[in-house]
Design an enzyme around this catalytic site. Structure first.
Site, PDB file in Angstrom:
ATOM      1  N   SER A 169      98.728  66.009  15.287  1.00  0.00           N
ATOM      2  CA  SER A 169      99.503  67.098  15.891  1.00  0.00           C
ATOM      3  C   SER A 169      99.982  66.683  17.265  1.00  0.00           C
ATOM      4  CB  SER A 169      98.635  68.354  16.008  1.00  0.00           C
ATOM      5  OG  SER A 169      99.291  69.355  16.777  1.00  0.00           O
TER       6      SER A 169
ATOM      7  N   TYR B  27      91.120  72.934  18.054  1.00  0.00           N
ATOM      8  CA  TYR B  27      92.160  72.294  17.261  1.00  0.00           C
ATOM      9  C   TYR B  27      92.648  71.024  17.965  1.00  0.00           C
ATOM     10  CZ  TYR B  27      96.643  71.773  14.786  1.00  0.00           C
ATOM     11  OH  TYR B  27      97.705  71.288  14.058  1.00  0.00           O
TER      12      TYR B  27
END
Length: 281
Positions: A155, A168
């Site tokens: 990401s 995350y």
């Protein structure tokens, strides 16, 4: 003849979203597909996860390309389940050439406010699950003796972490570290390992009521149409004036990294983020 004619790819999180997009595109280029998905919701995740119907639809889309699809339910957190699925697929299809470690979840919360279950689920799925994927699949690349390509989906948040999703960010940063380390360890066997770092992608993980409220707290019930407005907070995080990229945008890089066109590329983390990483204000 497609770029991946005669090859076999293993894709995790295959039932919908990015995973479906990657699997179908690789099949269009000639690859047979082994795939897994958990097919059950997670109580720490604020949006519904993929279903058996989603998995069946992905299988149908792959088969319409003329390629074989061996898709099954497996929990990425369970190494034995992942290994069994890969082993069954390789036994049936005869080889493995490409691995796409795509499965992941998303949840939100300030680091000091997270409960332990939410933290642990994130690490177990997004980081340990990525390790399970390579642990189960890379031995088949090795035994084939033909080299291969491992593509790990991380990401943009791993490279420029925003507030409110620290668990995350940490898990996805770990995926980058896994990829660059594995690239060094298996490179002498002509196995390439690369990482893709998307920005916001138009999937159910981003396009849902809870995530929209995170981005647009000034609105009581923000809609997709609100997110797509030129002045929305979704658009504001990117240099390019778009709220998100499409799964297909990530998929085209997956295909490139899976193919011989990238045969000398390994150990890199490539953003596909509409300029998220270079946005300064």
């Amino acid at each position: 003849m497609g770029q991946l004619e005669g090859r076999v790819a293993f894709v995790t999180g295959v039932a919908r979203g990015q995973g479906r997009s990657h699997a179908v595109r690789l099949a269009e280029e000639g690859a047979d597909i082994i795939g897994i998905d958990v097919l059950q919701d997670d109580p720490t995740v604020h949006y519904p996860l993929a279903t058996r119907a989603d998995l069946d639809e992905t299988a149908s889309l792959i088969e319409k390309t003329g390629r074989r699809a061996l898709l099954s339910r497996a929990d990425i957190r369970n190494l034995a389940e992942v290994t069994a699925a890969v082993d069954r697929g390789v036994a049936a299809l005869g080889r493995l050439d490409v691995v796409v470690a795509n499965a992941g979840i998303f949840s939100m919360g300030a680091l000091l406010d997270l409960d332990e279950r939410t933290w642990q689920d994130m690490i177990d799925v997004n980081l340990t699950g990525a390790w399970h994927t390579i642990k189960a699949a890379v031995p088949h690349l090795r035994s084939g003796g033909r080299g291969g390509s491992v593509i790990m989906i991380s990401s943009g948040a791993a490279l420029m972490p925003p507030r409110g999703i620290g668990h995350y960010n940490a898990a996805k940063a770990g995926v980058v570290a896994l990829a660059t380390t594995l690239a060094q360890e298996v490179g002498p066997e002509l196995i390439r390992v690369n990482c893709i770092n998307p920005g916001n992608v138009d999937t159910p993980m981003i396009d849902n009521d809870v995530t929209r409220r995170l981005f647009m707290p000034q609105l009581e019930n923000p809609t997709r149409a609100d997110a797509e407005k030129p002045n929305s907070n979704y658009v504001a995080v990117n240099v390019l004036p778009v709220p998100w990229v499409d799964p297909a945008d990530i998929t085209e890089l997956v295909l490139f990294l899976a193919s011989d066109a990238s045969r000398h590329i390994t150990g890199v983390a490539v953003p596909v983020d509409a300029g998220y990483l270079i946005k300064k204000n």
